[in-house]
Design an enzyme around this catalytic site. Structure first.
Site, short mmCIF file in Angstrom:
data_model
loop_
_atom_site.label_atom_id
_atom_site.label_comp_id
_atom_site.label_asym_id
_atom_site.label_seq_id
_atom_site.Cartn_x
_atom_site.Cartn_y
_atom_site.Cartn_z
CE LYS A 53 72.89 23.04 15.62
NZ LYS A 53 73.30 23.59 16.92
CD GLN A 97 70.90 24.89 19.34
OE1 GLN A 97 71.46 23.93 18.82
NE2 GLN A 97 71.07 26.11 18.89
CG ASP A 120 78.23 22.74 19.62
OD1 ASP A 120 78.02 23.05 18.43
OD2 ASP A 120 77.32 22.58 20.46
N1 GUN Z 1 73.38 28.28 19.66
C1 GUN Z 1 73.72 29.12 18.65
N2 GUN Z 1 74.70 28.58 17.91
C2 GUN Z 1 74.99 27.38 18.46
C3 GUN Z 1 75.91 26.35 18.14
O1 GUN Z 1 76.69 26.41 17.19
N3 GUN Z 1 75.89 25.27 18.96
C4 GUN Z 1 75.05 25.16 20.02
N4 GUN Z 1 75.12 24.06 20.77
N5 GUN Z 1 74.19 26.11 20.34
C5 GUN Z 1 74.16 27.20 19.56
#
Ligand code: GUN
Length: 283
Positions: A53, A97, A120
């Protein structure tokens, strides 16, 4: 029948390149975009996602601010950090996350992020907006799946869509998005009866069941579009999806491979949400 292999790697790259142009334009106008990325603990899979990311941010020209917190971080400390970031005008988006360690209530954390910075799309406010068709941040993986179909000229309007899986981050928002695109949508789950017969009715079959190679050709109508959201790694590090690809592919008009299908789209759409934040925050 010639099957279209939906190239998520290329499409995600195209999206990132388009976003880089937009970000450069914003910069010329003095608008900077900054994403706060928070990781609690050092789960290796999470670390890979977080690194990717941050890399995507750098590629596009978005600033990323990293908060790598120890596993022992308390819920109060995390909530305090989120509150500070909510009130910091230099921050556009906040991403925690997931999963967070067990002593932290994931729901409390999700709900604490300002809906205006919830890139998100997990906050109940944004989930509600999607459900009633209002503007807001849309969950990245389902948004990426719509983008994959649109950029391959796959018609959604009026089609029968079956989604296997009803999770909050894929199945449910996927249902709302397909409805918005005028598909007729059925969401199947672990209590669904006659799953094979149901899937056979689908013009578009979206599989997010979390079981390796679960969907075989027996589930697929001739000429259907099959979208595989699953990702599994075997002992040799080889990736596979929820769909038994080689068996299903000859029966499809289009299919997403694993890897290189849905996977790369999630980060591309996260970046899209970060760029959208400029409009949502009225910067
Ligand atoms: N953990 C697994 N997929 C995601 C996601 O799309 N966003 C976040 N913040 N955590 C995750």
């Amino acid at each position: 029948m010639e099957t279209i292999i939906i190239d998520g790697k290329k499409i995600s790259q195209d999206i990132k390149d388009e976003l880089a142009v937009k970000v450069a334009d914003y910069k010329k106008k003095g608008v900077e975009i900054t994403l706060a990325v928070i990781q609690v603990g050092d789960d290796p899979a999470s670390s890979v996602y977080v690194r990717n990311k941050k890399r995507a941010c750098e590629y596009i020209g978005i600033n990323s601010k990293s908060y790598e917190l120890p596993t022992e971080t308390t819920e109060e400390e995390l909530l305090q950090l989120i509150d500070n970031l909510n009130n910091d005008d230099s921050i556009n988006g906040i991403l925690v996350q997931l999963p967070v360690p067990d002593h932290i209530d994931e729901k409390k954390i999700t709900n604490a992020i300002s809906p205006l910075k919830d890139v998100d799309g997990f906050h109940p406010y944004n989930v509600g907006c999607l459900s009633i068709g209002d503007k807001g941040y849309i969950s990245c993986t389902p948004a990426g799946i719509i983008e994959l179909m649109k950029r391959n000229n796959i018609e959604i309007d009026g089609k029968n869509c079956v989604i296997i899986g009803r999770s909050n981050i894929v199945g449910k928002p996927m249902c709302a998005l397909m409805l918005r695109e005028n598909a007729t949508v059925t969401v199947a789950h672990s209590h669904t009866q006659d799953l094979k017969d149901l899937c056979k009715t689908a013009d578009i079959l979206i599989v997010a069941i979390g079981k390796n190679n679960f969907v075989t050709s027996e589930y697929v109508k001739e000429g259907a579009v099959v979208i595989d959201v699953g990702i599994h790694r075997d002992e040799n590090n080889k990736l596979s999806g929820d769909v038994l690809y080689d068996d299903v592919k000859p029966h499809c008009s289009a299919i997403t491979p694993v890897p290189g299908g849905v996977g790369p789209m999630t980060i591309a759409m996260l970046m899209n949400n970060c760029v959208e934040s400029v409009n949502i925050l009225n910067k």
